[in-house]
Write a protein that holds these residues in place. Structure first.
Motif, PDB file in Angstrom:
ATOM      1  N   ILE A  63      13.462   3.774  -2.431  1.00  0.00           N
ATOM      2  CA  ILE A  63      13.845   4.960  -1.682  1.00  0.00           C
ATOM      3  C   ILE A  63      12.521   5.637  -1.049  1.00  0.00           C
ATOM      4  O   ILE A  63      12.806   6.281   0.096  1.00  0.00           O
ATOM      5  N   SER A  64      11.264   5.650  -1.681  1.00  0.00           N
ATOM      6  CA  SER A  64      10.206   5.801  -0.900  1.00  0.00           C
ATOM      7  C   SER A  64       9.874   5.106   0.315  1.00  0.00           C
ATOM      8  O   SER A  64       9.638   5.816   1.443  1.00  0.00           O
ATOM      9  N   VAL A  65      10.132   3.826   0.421  1.00  0.00           N
ATOM     10  CA  VAL A  65      10.145   3.181   1.723  1.00  0.00           C
ATOM     11  C   VAL A  65      10.989   3.455   2.659  1.00  0.00           C
ATOM     12  O   VAL A  65      10.802   3.807   3.986  1.00  0.00           O
ATOM     13  N   VAL A  66      12.313   3.731   2.147  1.00  0.00           N
ATOM     14  CA  VAL A  66      13.528   3.891   3.222  1.00  0.00           C
ATOM     15  C   VAL A  66      13.165   5.341   3.741  1.00  0.00           C
ATOM     16  O   VAL A  66      13.173   5.870   5.179  1.00  0.00           O
ATOM     17  N   LEU A  67      12.967   6.397   2.848  1.00  0.00           N
ATOM     18  CA  LEU A  67      12.467   7.923   3.129  1.00  0.00           C
ATOM     19  C   LEU A  67      11.437   8.059   4.168  1.00  0.00           C
ATOM     20  O   LEU A  67      11.370   8.595   5.147  1.00  0.00           O
ATOM     21  N   THR A  68      10.417   7.229   4.033  1.00  0.00           N
ATOM     22  CA  THR A  68       9.199   7.068   5.105  1.00  0.00           C
ATOM     23  C   THR A  68       9.614   6.559   6.353  1.00  0.00           C
ATOM     24  O   THR A  68       9.308   6.974   7.211  1.00  0.00           O
TER      25      THR A  68
END
Length: 79
Positions: free
Chosen positions: A13-18
Motif C-alpha cells: 500500500i505504501s509503495v502504490v500510494l507513493t
C-alpha cells in the motif's frame, strides 16, 4: 502469520500510494491555467471524476484509508 500478511500489505500500500501521489499533477497545473480559464469553466473540471486525475484522487483516498486501517491493526496487534 496475520502480522506478516499485514506488514506485506502495508508495504505494498505504501509503495502504490507513493507512486500514485507522485503521478498526480498540482492544483494549479493543467490546460485551463495556460489559456486563462478558471477551473470552474473548463471541461476537465466538470468531468473530474471520470478523468485520469479524478481516478487518481479516488485511488489515493481509498489507499490512505486502507493505510490507516492496516497501521491501526498492526498497532493493536503489538500491544
Amino acid at each position: 502469520m496475520v502480522k506478516t500478511i499485514l506488514m506485506i500489505a502495508l508495504i505494498i500500500i505504501s509503495v502504490v500510494l507513493t507512486i500514485i501521489i507522485l503521478s498526480q499533477e498540482g492544483k494549479s497545473a493543467g490546460l485551463g491555467s495556460l489559456s486563462g480559464q478558471s477551473l470552474s469553466e473548463s471541461y476537465w473540471s466538470k468531468n473530474k471524476g471520470r478523468s485520469r486525475e479524478g481516478m487518481l484522487v479516488k485511488a489515493t483516498t481509498v489507499l490512505v484509508v486502507l493505510f490507516f486501517i492496516v497501521s491501526a491493526l498492526l498497532n493493536v496487534g503489538s500491544l
